[in-house]
Design a protein around this motif. Structure first.
Motif, PDB file in Angstrom:
ATOM      1  N   ALA A   1       0.823  -1.207   0.000  1.00  0.00           N
ATOM      2  CA  ALA A   1       0.000   0.000   0.000  1.00  0.00           C
ATOM      3  C   ALA A   1       0.856   1.256   0.000  1.00  0.00           C
ATOM      4  CB  ALA A   1      -0.926   0.000   1.214  1.00  0.00           C
TER       5      ALA A   1
ATOM      6  N   GLN B   1      -5.782   4.321   5.355  1.00  0.00           N
ATOM      7  CA  GLN B   1      -6.889   3.594   4.735  1.00  0.00           C
ATOM      8  C   GLN B   1      -7.673   2.804   5.775  1.00  0.00           C
ATOM      9  OE1 GLN B   1      -4.305   1.549   2.047  1.00  0.00           O
ATOM     10  NE2 GLN B   1      -3.846   3.455   0.978  1.00  0.00           N
TER      11      GLN B   1
ATOM     12  N   ASN C   1      -8.133  -0.882  -0.349  1.00  0.00           N
ATOM     13  CA  ASN C   1      -8.355  -0.746   1.089  1.00  0.00           C
ATOM     14  C   ASN C   1      -9.427   0.270   1.454  1.00  0.00           C
ATOM     15  OD1 ASN C   1      -6.361  -2.644   1.406  1.00  0.00           O
ATOM     16  ND2 ASN C   1      -4.770  -1.185   1.984  1.00  0.00           N
ATOM     17  N   LEU C   2      -9.600   1.300   0.636  1.00  0.00           N
ATOM     18  CA  LEU C   2     -10.636   2.277   0.924  1.00  0.00           C
ATOM     19  C   LEU C   2     -11.837   2.123   0.005  1.00  0.00           C
ATOM     20  CD1 LEU C   2     -11.860   4.649   2.332  1.00  0.00           C
ATOM     21  CD2 LEU C   2     -10.474   6.177   0.910  1.00  0.00           C
ATOM     22  N   ASP C   3     -11.623   2.223  -1.319  1.00  0.00           N
ATOM     23  CA  ASP C   3     -12.764   2.154  -2.240  1.00  0.00           C
ATOM     24  C   ASP C   3     -13.476   0.808  -2.145  1.00  0.00           C
ATOM     25  OD1 ASP C   3     -11.937   4.655  -3.013  1.00  0.00           O
ATOM     26  OD2 ASP C   3     -10.968   3.987  -4.854  1.00  0.00           O
TER      27      ASP C   3
ATOM     28  N   SER D   1       0.160   5.221   4.346  1.00  0.00           N
ATOM     29  CA  SER D   1      -1.075   5.167   3.569  1.00  0.00           C
ATOM     30  C   SER D   1      -1.962   4.014   4.030  1.00  0.00           C
ATOM     31  CB  SER D   1      -0.759   5.029   2.079  1.00  0.00           C
ATOM     32  OG  SER D   1      -0.110   6.181   1.590  1.00  0.00           O
ATOM     33  N   TYR D   2      -1.347   2.881   4.316  1.00  0.00           N
ATOM     34  CA  TYR D   2      -2.102   1.722   4.804  1.00  0.00           C
ATOM     35  C   TYR D   2      -2.849   2.065   6.090  1.00  0.00           C
ATOM     36  CZ  TYR D   2      -2.883  -2.980   6.750  1.00  0.00           C
ATOM     37  OH  TYR D   2      -3.433  -4.107   7.300  1.00  0.00           O
TER      38      TYR D   2
ATOM     39  N   ASP E   1      -2.085   4.298  -5.520  1.00  0.00           N
ATOM     40  CA  ASP E   1      -3.402   4.148  -6.143  1.00  0.00           C
ATOM     41  C   ASP E   1      -4.041   2.810  -5.807  1.00  0.00           C
ATOM     42  OD1 ASP E   1      -3.342   6.663  -7.352  1.00  0.00           O
ATOM     43  OD2 ASP E   1      -2.257   5.895  -9.093  1.00  0.00           O
TER      44      ASP E   1
ATOM     45  N   TYR F   1      -5.330   2.639  -2.078  1.00  0.00           N
ATOM     46  CA  TYR F   1      -6.590   3.331  -1.823  1.00  0.00           C
ATOM     47  C   TYR F   1      -7.753   2.667  -2.558  1.00  0.00           C
ATOM     48  CZ  TYR F   1      -5.021   7.043   1.187  1.00  0.00           C
ATOM     49  OH  TYR F   1      -4.562   7.739   2.281  1.00  0.00           O
ATOM     50  N   ARG F   2      -7.491   2.106  -3.731  1.00  0.00           N
ATOM     51  CA  ARG F   2      -8.569   1.449  -4.480  1.00  0.00           C
ATOM     52  C   ARG F   2      -9.079   0.224  -3.733  1.00  0.00           C
ATOM     53  NH1 ARG F   2      -8.449  -2.642  -8.003  1.00  0.00           N
ATOM     54  NH2 ARG F   2      -6.187  -2.528  -8.290  1.00  0.00           N
TER      55      ARG F   2
END
Length: 327
Positions: free
Chosen positions: A87, A152, A98-100, A148-149, A92, A95-96
């Motif tokens: 991550a 998320q 782990n979040l989206d 970032s991980y 990209d 976030y795709r």
């Protein structure tokens, strides 16, 4: 009871599945159906006595989450994620997935409509915390991730709490310690060396240690992780109230203490298989991670883990090595 596992082909997902099949029930209710999903084809244990639907896809793609919850599973285990190192390296993708992906799953449950509010267990992470931090970190400390991980996962926790407040599902988020000792091959997690310096020497292979012996971290075994998931799936929501995300218990140990536990289990020959090779990138990531926790709320709610790192090593030897280690 219909159970859906996202991330069913991963290590924790497979162990959770094995336990569910072995027990045949969850929280006193008989399991009648399983839906297993991952980005690679998952497999059901041989002889699984209930109908199993297998599915492989990117669950963050439009329409995939809706398809997975169309069968109205009673319990959803959301284990699917891109791990910490990947991550961080691929902004990209992290976030795709782990979040989206998480948001799409939550909204898919919402779209089923009135009368449907499953128990949803979300695997978060202690990476939601970032330096500077108190030691130990208590239940009320703010989450301020430095990766970032971690960001998320922290956003996922907020979504889970809000969707639960709205009655869309009955969510429980569990912040997993670093799972150690992970069986199998190393993954792309920045924390992978914590398992590697135990797993490889016990199997007679060399392990690379990229950080100093003084690094301290929070650990629990795969066996404990499955226990966390099962308890989270069955605990009464009223006991949790509005605070739906909990830090799981574990063991705070330095790398040096890990190595000494390895020595006690398998002797000097195993320890000699560890090769030190400092990696500034890994050291920088690990420096921002939490080191120890006060998890009294999770303990009061009935979550349990190993008492010390020796027990974590023993669990790996018993569960993965048949009780024996390499000479």
């Amino acid at each position: 009871m219909h159970i859906l596992i996202l991330g069913a082909a991963g290590m924790v997902g497979r162990k959770l599945l094995d336990r569910l099949v072995r027990d045949g029930s969850l929280g006193g209710e008989t399991i009648t159906r399983l839906t297993l999903h991952d980005v690679v084809p998952p497999e059901a244990p041989p002889g699984t006595p209930v109908p199993v639907a297998l599915s492989a896809s990117d669950f963050s793609d439009p329409g995939e989450a809706e398809r997975l919850v169309a069968g109205r599973p009673d319990v959803i285990f959301h284990l699917a994620a891109i791990v910490s190192g990947e991550a961080e390296a691929d902004f990209d993708k992290g976030y795709r997935i782990n979040l989206d992906g998480t948001r799409r799953l939550f909204d898919a449950v919402r779209a089923v409509g009135e009368g449907y509010a499953p128990r949803l267990v979300f695997t978060s992470s202690i990476a939601v915390f970032g330096a500077p931090m108190p030691e130990p970190i208590g239940d009320d400390y703010v989450s301020a991730p430095l990766t970032s991980y971690g960001a998320q996962k922290a956003i996922g926790e907020l979504l889970l709490a809000d969707y639960t407040r709205r009655g869309i599902f009955d969510g429980v988020g569990i912040r997993l310690p670093t799972i150690c000792v992970r069986p199998g091959k190393p993954n792309k997690a920045a924390s992978g060396f914590f398992s590697g310096i135990i797993r490889e020497p016990l199997a007679g292979a060399e392990a690379v240690l990229p950080v100093s012996d003084t690094v301290r971290h929070w650990h629990a075994s795969p066996r404990a992780a499955v226990g966390f998931l099962l308890h989270a799936a069955t605990i009464e929501g009223a006991r949790l109230g509005d605070r739906r995300n909990l830090t799981m218990p574990g063991v705070a140990a330095t790398v040096a203490e890990q190595i000494e536990a390895l020595r006690r289990a398998a002797g000097d020959a195993a320890v000699a298989r560890i090769r030190r090779a400092p990696d500034p990138a890994i050291e920088r990531i690990v420096a921002g991670w939490p080191r120890a926790f006060d998890t009294r709320r999770a303990l009061e709610l009935g979550f349990t883990a190993e008492p010390d790192f020796d027990a974590i090593v023993r669990a790996h030897i018993e569960d993965e090595l048949g009780g024996t280690v390499a000479a």
